[in-house]
Design a protein around this motif. Sequence first.
Motif, PDB file in Angstrom:
ATOM      1  N   LEU A 141      37.221  42.117  32.482  1.00 46.37           N
ATOM      2  CA  LEU A 141      37.547  42.961  33.628  1.00 46.37           C
ATOM      3  C   LEU A 141      38.926  42.570  34.120  1.00 46.37           C
ATOM      4  N   SER A 142      39.722  43.555  34.497  1.00 46.29           N
ATOM      5  CA  SER A 142      41.050  43.270  35.039  1.00 46.29           C
ATOM      6  C   SER A 142      41.434  44.379  36.008  1.00 46.29           C
ATOM      7  N   VAL A 143      42.622  44.277  36.574  1.00 45.42           N
ATOM      8  CA  VAL A 143      43.071  45.219  37.600  1.00 45.42           C
ATOM      9  C   VAL A 143      44.278  45.995  37.085  1.00 45.42           C
ATOM     10  N   LYS A 144      44.267  47.297  37.343  1.00 44.23           N
ATOM     11  CA  LYS A 144      45.348  48.172  36.897  1.00 44.23           C
ATOM     12  C   LYS A 144      45.866  48.978  38.073  1.00 44.23           C
ATOM     13  N   LYS A 145      47.178  49.150  38.141  1.00 44.14           N
ATOM     14  CA  LYS A 145      47.792  49.986  39.180  1.00 44.14           C
ATOM     15  C   LYS A 145      47.735  51.444  38.738  1.00 44.14           C
ATOM     16  N   THR A 146      47.234  52.311  39.602  1.00 44.15           N
ATOM     17  CA  THR A 146      47.108  53.729  39.299  1.00 44.15           C
ATOM     18  C   THR A 146      47.510  54.548  40.513  1.00 44.15           C
ATOM     19  N   GLU A 147      47.396  55.857  40.387  1.00 39.53           N
ATOM     20  CA  GLU A 147      47.692  56.750  41.509  1.00 39.53           C
ATOM     21  C   GLU A 147      46.698  56.538  42.649  1.00 39.53           C
ATOM     22  N   LEU A 148      45.547  55.922  42.344  1.00 39.92           N
ATOM     23  CA  LEU A 148      44.555  55.629  43.380  1.00 39.92           C
ATOM     24  C   LEU A 148      44.802  54.288  44.048  1.00 39.92           C
ATOM     25  N   GLY A 149      45.732  53.509  43.497  1.00 32.62           N
ATOM     26  CA  GLY A 149      45.950  52.139  43.953  1.00 32.62           C
ATOM     27  C   GLY A 149      45.454  51.182  42.892  1.00 32.62           C
ATOM     28  N   ASP A 150      45.199  49.942  43.240  1.00 35.28           N
ATOM     29  CA  ASP A 150      44.677  48.953  42.296  1.00 35.28           C
ATOM     30  C   ASP A 150      43.200  49.209  42.055  1.00 35.28           C
ATOM     31  N   ILE A 151      42.837  49.383  40.775  1.00 39.32           N
ATOM     32  CA  ILE A 151      41.432  49.606  40.427  1.00 39.32           C
ATOM     33  C   ILE A 151      41.046  48.681  39.281  1.00 39.32           C
ATOM     34  N   VAL A 152      39.740  48.466  39.141  1.00 34.93           N
ATOM     35  CA  VAL A 152      39.215  47.603  38.084  1.00 34.93           C
ATOM     36  C   VAL A 152      39.024  48.415  36.808  1.00 34.93           C
ATOM     37  N   VAL A 153      39.380  47.808  35.663  1.00 34.54           N
ATOM     38  CA  VAL A 153      39.146  48.419  34.357  1.00 34.54           C
ATOM     39  C   VAL A 153      38.396  47.424  33.475  1.00 34.54           C
ATOM     40  N   ASP A 154      37.720  47.943  32.443  1.00 30.40           N
ATOM     41  CA  ASP A 154      36.962  47.059  31.557  1.00 30.40           C
ATOM     42  C   ASP A 154      37.837  46.559  30.418  1.00 30.40           C
ATOM     43  N   LYS A 155      37.234  45.903  29.433  1.00 29.70           N
ATOM     44  CA  LYS A 155      37.987  45.294  28.339  1.00 29.70           C
ATOM     45  C   LYS A 155      38.692  46.314  27.461  1.00 29.70           C
ATOM     46  N   ASN A 156      38.276  47.581  27.551  1.00 26.16           N
ATOM     47  CA  ASN A 156      38.926  48.640  26.792  1.00 26.16           C
ATOM     48  C   ASN A 156      39.959  49.396  27.623  1.00 26.16           C
ATOM     49  N   GLY A 157      40.190  48.934  28.860  1.00 25.49           N
ATOM     50  CA  GLY A 157      41.140  49.616  29.732  1.00 25.49           C
ATOM     51  C   GLY A 157      40.563  50.837  30.415  1.00 25.49           C
ATOM     52  N   MET A 158      39.236  51.023  30.296  1.00 21.90           N
ATOM     53  CA  MET A 158      38.591  52.201  30.878  1.00 21.90           C
ATOM     54  C   MET A 158      38.248  51.941  32.347  1.00 21.90           C
TER      55      MET A 158
ATOM     56  N   GLY B 260      35.681  45.070  45.025  1.00 22.76           N
ATOM     57  CA  GLY B 260      34.393  45.719  44.826  1.00 22.76           C
ATOM     58  C   GLY B 260      34.139  46.952  45.660  1.00 22.76           C
ATOM     59  N   LYS B 261      35.082  47.332  46.527  1.00 23.14           N
ATOM     60  CA  LYS B 261      34.872  48.504  47.370  1.00 23.14           C
ATOM     61  C   LYS B 261      35.169  49.792  46.586  1.00 23.14           C
ATOM     62  N   PRO B 262      34.531  50.919  46.979  1.00 24.63           N
ATOM     63  CA  PRO B 262      34.779  52.193  46.310  1.00 24.63           C
ATOM     64  C   PRO B 262      36.100  52.817  46.776  1.00 24.63           C
ATOM     65  N   VAL B 263      37.027  53.002  45.893  1.00 22.99           N
ATOM     66  CA  VAL B 263      38.355  53.517  46.246  1.00 22.99           C
ATOM     67  C   VAL B 263      38.267  54.991  46.615  1.00 22.99           C
ATOM     68  N   GLY B 264      38.741  55.329  47.816  1.00 27.06           N
ATOM     69  CA  GLY B 264      38.790  56.731  48.234  1.00 27.06           C
ATOM     70  C   GLY B 264      37.490  57.294  48.723  1.00 27.06           C
ATOM     71  N   ALA B 265      36.436  56.475  48.844  1.00 22.32           N
ATOM     72  CA  ALA B 265      35.146  56.967  49.331  1.00 22.32           C
ATOM     73  C   ALA B 265      35.226  57.271  50.819  1.00 22.32           C
ATOM     74  N   PRO B 266      34.454  58.248  51.282  1.00 22.09           N
ATOM     75  CA  PRO B 266      34.460  58.554  52.719  1.00 22.09           C
ATOM     76  C   PRO B 266      33.952  57.362  53.513  1.00 22.09           C
ATOM     77  N   LYS B 267      34.539  57.176  54.680  1.00 25.52           N
ATOM     78  CA  LYS B 267      34.141  56.043  55.534  1.00 25.52           C
ATOM     79  C   LYS B 267      32.790  56.286  56.177  1.00 25.52           C
TER      80      LYS B 267
END
Length: 321
Positions: free
Chosen positions: A205-222, A314-321
């Motif tokens: 597991l690692s972190v990737k910068k995207t249009e959503l911000g920093d998100i977690v990706v798996d070993k395949n980059g998914m 571990g928080k859901p990115v962009g989820a309603p508050k």
Amino acid sequence: MNTSWRSASLVATAAAVLALTTACGQDGGPAAGSQNVGATAPAGGFGGAGSGTGVGSQIGAGSGNGYGADGQQGSAGAAKAAGRLAVSDNAELGKVLTDSAGMTLYRFDQDTAEPPKSNCDADCAKAWPPVPADDATAGAGIDKALLGEVTRADGTRQLTIAGWPAYRYAKDTKAGEISGQGVGGKWYAMAPNGKKASLADLPGLSVKKTELGDIVVDKNGMTVYRFLKDKAWPKSVSACTGACLEKWPAVAPVSADDTKGVKKKGLMGFTRPDGVKQMTVNCWPIYTFSGDKVPGDINGQGVGGTWYAVSPDGKPVGAPK
């Protein structure tokens, strides 16, 4: 998977039994709903037909029967000899193994390489025709020592690469297509060395910068996702079962040492009631999405108003508050 990975995973799972009641539940998150979405969720709530986001339709017939081809064979369906294997360059996946006609070869996560064994038969083998071992030879850039064969349940001999049984995909109709990539979260294009074709060389597991911000990706980059109907307190509980789990495959446990940039607290695996072992981030179960085909896809974001990419804590990115 090597022995050290398995040992680390077992240790992480055992530790979870002792630590869940104290480590989990720090992020209250959205209110948890039913624990059995397969019985209670509205149609389309996990990204199938009828999803309000329209993402379900992007998966199309590719996941109707769980194999990705609805039991129908395309022009690549016949058991044609592989001939001289070749290596093609793909902009999204890097080096990809093909047969002599340029058709992409795939591997199946539910198979094994040590010892070689195919677990794709019947309807599965119609959607994913096994590549015959007959006449297969190594072309430029391929180590001929990696080529082997396995005898299937029907007695036919299937080509293996580094022990992994090789398949074509019935919906690939021309050279260079990779429409089978990521189907069901279990099928991946092969690299010339038998591994999954990927431009990424990532930890579990690692972190990737995207249009959503920093998100977690798996070993395949998914992209990795959270389901708002899950629970993390008093213990990790997945509300994604049955057909839902086909659309949203559970991420398998990884060692905490095999992660980068992800918050360590609540980073552990657990065993679901169906026997599947699943990873958590901050004690929340995590998944990939069968509608994401290549690293960087985020087609699962917001599906059904319940699925969201995961932030490093571990928080859901962009989820309603």
